[in-house]
Design an enzyme around this catalytic site. Sequence first.
Site, PDB file in Angstrom:
ATOM      1  N   GLN A   1      -0.334   7.296  -6.383  1.00 27.62           N
ATOM      2  CA  GLN A   1      -1.068   6.960  -5.149  1.00 27.62           C
ATOM      3  C   GLN A   1      -1.186   8.176  -4.230  1.00 27.62           C
ATOM      4  OE1 GLN A   1       1.379   5.125  -6.486  1.00 27.62           O
ATOM      5  NE2 GLN A   1       1.199   2.956  -6.009  1.00 27.62           N
TER       6      GLN A   1
ATOM      7  N   ARG B   1      -3.986  -2.231  -2.763  1.00 24.63           N
ATOM      8  CA  ARG B   1      -2.530  -2.112  -2.686  1.00 24.63           C
ATOM      9  C   ARG B   1      -2.200  -1.569  -1.306  1.00 24.63           C
ATOM     10  NH1 ARG B   1      -3.149   2.274  -1.256  1.00 24.63           N
ATOM     11  NH2 ARG B   1      -0.918   2.581  -1.445  1.00 24.63           N
ATOM     12  N   GLY B   2      -0.900  -1.429  -1.043  1.00 29.01           N
ATOM     13  CA  GLY B   2      -0.500  -1.062   0.314  1.00 29.01           C
ATOM     14  C   GLY B   2      -0.241  -2.353   1.087  1.00 29.01           C
ATOM     15  N   ALA B   3       0.909  -2.411   1.744  1.00 25.36           N
ATOM     16  CA  ALA B   3       1.358  -3.683   2.323  1.00 25.36           C
ATOM     17  C   ALA B   3       0.314  -4.356   3.236  1.00 25.36           C
ATOM     18  CB  ALA B   3       2.682  -3.459   3.050  1.00 25.36           C
TER      19      ALA B   3
ATOM     20  N   ASN C   1      10.243   1.080   0.353  1.00 27.02           N
ATOM     21  CA  ASN C   1       8.946   1.748   0.188  1.00 27.02           C
ATOM     22  C   ASN C   1       8.845   2.196  -1.263  1.00 27.02           C
ATOM     23  OD1 ASN C   1       6.450   2.672   1.385  1.00 27.02           O
ATOM     24  ND2 ASN C   1       7.202   4.752   1.135  1.00 27.02           N
ATOM     25  N   LYS C   2       7.733   2.818  -1.588  1.00 22.20           N
ATOM     26  CA  LYS C   2       7.460   3.256  -2.960  1.00 22.20           C
ATOM     27  C   LYS C   2       8.642   4.001  -3.560  1.00 22.20           C
ATOM     28  CE  LYS C   2       4.644   2.455  -4.828  1.00 22.20           C
ATOM     29  NZ  LYS C   2       4.673   1.285  -5.739  1.00 22.20           N
TER      30      LYS C   2
ATOM     31  N   ASP D   1       7.041  -1.136   2.881  1.00 24.33           N
ATOM     32  CA  ASP D   1       6.520  -2.448   2.457  1.00 24.33           C
ATOM     33  C   ASP D   1       7.300  -3.596   3.071  1.00 24.33           C
ATOM     34  OD1 ASP D   1       5.794  -0.462   0.190  1.00 24.33           O
ATOM     35  OD2 ASP D   1       4.436  -2.168   0.015  1.00 24.33           O
TER      36      ASP D   1
ATOM     37  N   ARG E   1       2.715 -10.097  -5.634  1.00 24.34           N
ATOM     38  CA  ARG E   1       3.560  -8.899  -5.527  1.00 24.34           C
ATOM     39  C   ARG E   1       4.751  -9.237  -4.628  1.00 24.34           C
ATOM     40  NH1 ARG E   1       0.993  -3.165  -4.899  1.00 24.34           N
ATOM     41  NH2 ARG E   1       2.970  -2.696  -5.919  1.00 24.34           N
TER      42      ARG E   1
HETATM   43  O1  MRU Z   1       2.565  -0.121  -4.852  1.00 27.33           O
HETATM   44  P1  MRU Z   1       1.768   0.183  -3.622  1.00 27.33           P
HETATM   45  O2  MRU Z   1       0.713   1.211  -3.846  1.00 27.33           O
HETATM   46  O3  MRU Z   1       1.232  -1.076  -2.994  1.00 27.33           O
HETATM   47  O4  MRU Z   1       2.818   0.812  -2.629  1.00 27.33           O
HETATM   48  C1  MRU Z   1       2.401   1.194  -1.351  1.00 27.33           C
HETATM   49  C2  MRU Z   1       3.475   1.788  -0.544  1.00 27.33           C
HETATM   50  O5  MRU Z   1       4.594   1.956  -0.968  1.00 27.33           O
HETATM   51  C3  MRU Z   1       3.127   2.115   0.878  1.00 27.33           C
HETATM   52  O6  MRU Z   1       3.882   3.204   1.332  1.00 27.33           O
HETATM   53  C4  MRU Z   1       3.440   0.901   1.752  1.00 27.33           C
HETATM   54  O7  MRU Z   1       2.771  -0.231   1.268  1.00 27.33           O
HETATM   55  C5  MRU Z   1       3.069   1.118   3.153  1.00 27.33           C
HETATM   56  S1  MRU Z   1       1.334   0.965   3.365  1.00 27.33           S
HETATM   57  C6  MRU Z   1       0.872   1.208   4.939  1.00 27.33           C
END
Ligand code: MRU
Length: 376
Positions: A213, A61-63, A264-265, A254, A101
């Site tokens: 996370q 996960r993470g963009a 973002n999250k 993201d 996603r």
């Molecule tokens: O749902 P996730 O864990 O993929 O969400 C991740 C985030 O919100 C991060 O802050 C975002 O992807 C930036 S990653 C460098």
Amino acid sequence: MTDRSDQPRARGEAFRTIWQKPDDPRIVQIIDQRRLPHEYVIHDLKTWEDGANAISEMLVRGAPLIGATAAWSLYLAAVSPGGGDRISLLMQAAEKLGSTRPTAVNLQWAIDRVMAVVAAGGSQDIVGLLQREATAICDEDIEISKGIGRHGLALIEEISRQKSGGTVNILTHCNAGSLATINWGTATAPMYFAHQKGINIHVWVDETRPRNQGSQLTAWELAENGVPHTVIVDNVGGHLMQHGMVDLCITGTDRTTRSGDVANKIGTYLKALAAHDNGVPFYVALPSTTIDWTIDDGIRDIPIEERDATEVSHVYGRTASGMATVQTVAAGSPVMNYAFDVTPSRLVTGLITECGVCEASEAGLAGLFPQRAQRT
Ligand code: MRU
């Protein structure tokens, strides 16, 4: 070859979050992030469907890492095409991967980049082309993170100077760390740079319900690298800011619109509101691959992922007798699970990119990325 000498480590080793299996390059390997911090499990991806599943089930996960995984998944589609036409299979894989996603724009960015290489490749060896492109995406991501680290470091250094070397308290939300990228992270890169330079920093790590996370991934990787930190529940940040216990916030994103709104999250927006109310600088760190130049208004135009209710109603963790899932929500109560929110640009002090720090605005982004900002 990327210099790995000072990069953030996991279990004492220089690492990447995705790589080809050394003795079988037809297999791509990842760390199963659902199992951290209690178990460090390497997971094999053998087919593009494995890659799609790893993204949707959040083994990765993470963009930026989502984008890299999609690129490697297309490589896997080319390596093991099965029967039928390879190009049709790649197109089918690209479409399915793109729907795993919805919020992180790096996913489609990486797929488009790889498919453009396929389209331009003609009769060349497709497997070789895709391997090179996926590797390039990963190598570039590391360099981008280091650029973010260098530019963000200057902000931390300035606060450290103002505090005469006193501890700089940084609040972050979710995991925009090494684990969300190939290494270094986005929000964490300035923290790692500052820590390695000997600047006193301390990181407030938002737990980040429902998938935790922050408490499970950010806390783990900061601990692995000796960065002082404290895990807090998501509702504490405002209180800390009211009491002068946060010098700056740095989060990831993201998807960033051309006007500087950031998705973002879930919960990032509330931190930005609290920061604004308390005069705490709120920075967002991003690779330029996270900018969606096609949209202006994040609240209107960024698709927000909704995930399974069980992520809210249940919690997975370690018990005295092993790993277990427990239900925390009253049976029968309906649950809603939006995974992201949008912070409008007016609440963002600045954007930290690989090319510099800019105002969260169309003019700010256009100043750093003039070519890409041009409207077509
Ligand atoms: O749902 P996730 O864990 O993929 O969400 C991740 C985030 O919100 C991060 O802050 C975002 O992807 C930036 S990653 C460098």
